[in-house]
Design a protein around this motif. Structure first.
Motif, PDB file in Angstrom:
ATOM      1  N   PRO A 130      81.365  60.190  39.529  1.00  0.00           N
ATOM      2  CA  PRO A 130      80.865  60.228  40.904  1.00  0.00           C
ATOM      3  C   PRO A 130      79.340  60.227  40.965  1.00  0.00           C
ATOM      4  O   PRO A 130      78.767  60.086  42.033  1.00  0.00           O
ATOM      5  CB  PRO A 130      81.430  61.537  41.445  1.00  0.00           C
ATOM      6  N   TYR A 131      78.684  60.398  39.787  1.00  0.00           N
ATOM      7  CA  TYR A 131      77.226  60.381  39.794  1.00  0.00           C
ATOM      8  C   TYR A 131      76.693  58.956  39.711  1.00  0.00           C
ATOM      9  O   TYR A 131      75.578  58.675  40.084  1.00  0.00           O
ATOM     10  CB  TYR A 131      76.672  61.198  38.620  1.00  0.00           C
ATOM     11  N   ILE A 169      75.609  59.166  53.006  1.00  0.00           N
ATOM     12  CA  ILE A 169      77.063  59.228  52.885  1.00  0.00           C
ATOM     13  C   ILE A 169      77.703  58.296  53.917  1.00  0.00           C
ATOM     14  O   ILE A 169      78.666  57.596  53.607  1.00  0.00           O
ATOM     15  CB  ILE A 169      77.548  60.689  53.096  1.00  0.00           C
ATOM     16  N   PRO A 192      73.608  61.286  48.243  1.00  0.00           N
ATOM     17  CA  PRO A 192      74.483  61.756  47.155  1.00  0.00           C
ATOM     18  C   PRO A 192      73.898  62.931  46.356  1.00  0.00           C
ATOM     19  O   PRO A 192      74.630  63.822  45.958  1.00  0.00           O
ATOM     20  CB  PRO A 192      74.639  60.519  46.273  1.00  0.00           C
ATOM     21  N   ARG A 203      80.996  64.696  45.845  1.00  0.00           N
ATOM     22  CA  ARG A 203      80.783  63.251  45.660  1.00  0.00           C
ATOM     23  C   ARG A 203      82.081  62.526  45.409  1.00  0.00           C
ATOM     24  O   ARG A 203      82.295  61.424  45.905  1.00  0.00           O
ATOM     25  CB  ARG A 203      79.883  63.022  44.455  1.00  0.00           C
TER      26      ARG A 203
END
Lengths: 357, 337
Positions: free
Chosen positions: A117-118, A127, A170, A178
């Motif tokens: 998710p990074y 977002i 994020p 995330r």
């Protein structure tokens, strides 16, 4: 004995037939590729609507490549991949999608959730932009409509109050949050089929469970069909109705989850299962019966792929082709010469596996 | 997993360790008043979520702290000597000799242009009391490679010729090269596939048994800790909240956090359990919660937990925990689905 989650009935939502993917290995500049890695070799399976099929195996076994081909991030070398279109109800062959408009149409139906998710999010987009991107690409709705849809999804994935998340970036979110955004983005188009590639492996234990629960709830509520790619059999046990075990580009065993865990038949599945760490200090691990290390499937021979690492090899294994994936009853398919049609083991004695304790 | 080595005196004693990171927003309380002991030949597992201070403890023990980190308080006593009082030069000589560390992702830290054997010999050359001849050093490396299950001829090879599992084994061989008293293994198998992980863990278990070494394992994977340690310390937000024999803690976790952590660990064995989610997120350590740091997420929290910090107390001999309401925690870890 734990019962299996009921497998949904009906016509397949996803149908993969004789899928093959070769990666050329070129030697030297300007030279023609003469060797090929057989990343996926003659793989066939079906996923029923609302079902979650787990694809399990070690790194390099071809599970991620399979997932990528299913969402058309990679092209198949051979074979067909049918994904049922929600609107028309027809199986659309992914490998035949050529034009941009067809691809766009296809993407409404099929989405992917990535492992990290990074890295799967653009750090410079909010977002709202991230989740609404598929709507923008597909030119769906006005801006206020998109905003309503995004808020609805953020609520659905448990990011509440959703309004407070819309215009964050994020880096302001934790890993678990995330991954929830990534799930919201995958669901914004209301897809019928989602490929989830290790969606929880980067997350902490406690957060992992809440993401797993969220995905299960969404499957129930929205009827999403999953291909769930993971290296972790314990996670697959919770997420999947059925599990397919891959080894060097081939599915070697496929069965309903509890059936597979309680009656593993293929020597590789058994080795994999016996190597999984168990959160119980009094558990006595059986010997892991496997030889050597993972090899690469460069121009593999026609006989059984597992032959080099199998401690039970007999003459039949080296003198015949790779065994077909055949049904041994209870919807349990195995590709091994040493498993009888009844499911009985014909080879040398094996380590006792007791996974019931 | 049996330990035959005597465990009379503690090999390592950590007392009231406090470690902070200075950031532009203030002090981050990364390790707060942590105490534990490690007996000779014993293995201790530290578990907890990311950011709970597991690695910070390790870095404090081996004194390889980033520039913005300070050990505010505490003692790290290794064989009767406080490591925190040594000069940097003295400490440099103790690293690898007395205490060595297998870092997270260390398998990717091999220098690609040197032979693996040469890289291990560098550590031996520096740390052995008398610099050995190349032949002596190579004999030692061959011995170490055998110990960790790599063919000794591989020492002449370059890192790219090693598989992931072999690189990790070679890192362990290097950590063993100066016969340390303690090895700290920070997520030693996290990047490995399960079959390779099993082999590496088995190797570590064997080495610990044969050499009577003490090992501290740091992992977020509770199942791995269950398999290879005989003591476990559960950490939450910089604090040690439960410490005891692994078998006891797993049989009956008494701190609410340990209980939830164990109840949220999926397993391939046994009946399928209902997995309890741990609601919420770990706290911001710039401004940790008052009282018990776990109270915002704890299902058993009372007013007392908000106001007063529970001390670490012996519940049964050798099993310590910090919780006001530990008698509320259910005795069984999980319920069946």
């Amino acid at each position: 004995m734990t019962q299996d989650m009921p497998t949904p009935n009906g016509e397949a939502a996803v149908k993969v037939e004789n899928l093959r993917k070769l990666f050329p290995v070129s030697k030297g500049m300007f030279r023609k590729a003469t060797d090929f890695i057989h990343a996926i070799d003659d793989v066939s399976f079906e996923i029923k609507p609302g079902e979650s099929l787990g694809l399990v195996g070690e790194s390099g076994c071809g599970k991620t490549t399979t997932g990528r081909i299913l969402v058309k991030l990679d092209e198949a070398s051979e074979g067909s991949v049918g994904v049922r279109d929600q609107a028309s109800g027809d199986l659309v062959d992914v490998t035949h999608i050529k034009s941009k408009s067809q691809r766009k149409e296809f993407r409404r139906n099929v989405q992917m959730i990535f492992q990290d998710p990074y890295e799967s999010m653009n750090p410079r987009r909010t977002i709202f932009d991230t989740v609404a991107e598929p709507l923008m690409v597909q030119k769906i709705g006005s801006i206020p409509e998109r905003e309503r849809r995004v808020v609805e999804l953020l609520n659905l994935v448990g990011l509440t109050p959703a309004e407070s998340f819309l215009f964050r970036y994020p880096h302001e979110l934790s890993g678990g949050q995330r991954q929830r955004v990534a799930i919201a983005r995958a669901l914004v188009m209301n897809p019928s089929f989602v490929v989830a590639d290790e969606p929880t492996s980067m997350l902490d234990v406690s957060i992992r469970i809440s993401i797993m629960r969220l995905m299960l709830e969404l499957a129930d509520d929205l009827g999403v069909t999953y291909l769930y790619i993971t290296h972790d059999l314990a996670v697959a046990r919770y997420m999947c109705n059925r599990i397919a075990v891959m080894y060097l580009g081939k599915i070697v065993e496929m069965a309903p989850t509890e059936e597979l865990l309680q009656r593993p038949m293929h020597p590789y599945t058994r080795a994999l299962l016996s190597a999984v760490p168990v959160p119980d200090p009094s558990y006595r691990r059986p010997e892991v019966q496997i030889k050597g290390g993972v090899t690469k499937a460069v121009n593999p021979p026609s006989e059984c792929r597992f032959i080099e690492r199998c401690p039970f090899v007999q003459d039949v294994c080296s003198s015949t082709d790779h065994p077909p994936l055949d049904d041994r009853g209870n919807d349990h398919q195995v590709a091994c010469h040493l498993v009888a049609d009844s499911g009985e083991w014909l080879g040398a004695p094996r380590a006792e596996l007791d996974l019931r304790s | 997993m049996t330990q035959t080595v005597s465990r009379d005196t503690p090999m390592l004693e950590v007392r009231n360790l406090v470690m902070n990171y200075g950031t532009k927003d203030g002090m981050v309380s990364a390790v707060e008043d942590v105490s534990f002991t490690l007996a000779r030949g014993d293995s201790l597992g530290l578990v907890g979520e990311s950011g709970c201070g597991k690695t910070s403890i390790a870095l404090s023990l081996i004194r390889l702290l980033p520039d913005n980190a300070v050990v505010k308080q505490g003692e790290v006593i290794l064989d009767g000597e406080n490591m925190l009082e040594l000069s940097p030069e003295e400490m440099r000589m103790r690293r690898w000799d007395d205490i060595s560390m297998v870092f997270q992702g260390a398998m990717n830290s091999w220098n690609p242009v040197y032979r693996v054997g040469d890289q291990i010999r560098e550590a031996i050359d520096i740390h052995w009391d008398e610099k050995p001849t190349v032949r002596e050093a190579n004999a030692k490396i061959a011995e170490l490679f055998e110990l960790v299950g790599i063919d000794p001829s591989m020492m002449e090879r370059y890192p790219h010729e090693f598989s992931g599992g072999m690189k990790q084994r070679a890192v362990i061989a290097m950590a063993l090269s100066c016969d340390p008293k303690i090895i700290i293994a920070d997520e030693p198998t996290t990047a490995l596939d399960v079959i390779v992980q099993e082999q590496v863990l088995e190797e570590l278990r064997q080495i610990q048994h044969d050499l009577g070494m003490s090992i501290i394992y740091i992992s977020h994977d509770i199942a791995v800790i269950a398999e290879i340690t005989n003591h476990i310390g559960v950490m939450y937000a910089g604090k040690l909240v439960e410490y005891g024999p692994t078998v006891d803690v797993f049989a009956r976790p008494r701190h609410p956090y340990s209980w939830l952590l164990l109840s949220s660990t999926p397993s391939v064995t046994g009946p399928r359990m209902k997995l309890a989610p741990l609601e919420g997120e770990p706290p911001n350590l710039l401004d940790p919660p008052s009282g018990c740091r776990f109270h915002p997420r704890c299902p058993f929290a009372t007013d007392r937990c908000v106001a007063e910090e529970p001390p670490m107390e012996d519940i049964v001999e050798g099993h310590r925990l910090a919780c006001w309401n530990h008698d509320q925690v259910p005795t069984t870890a999980k319920e069946t689905e």
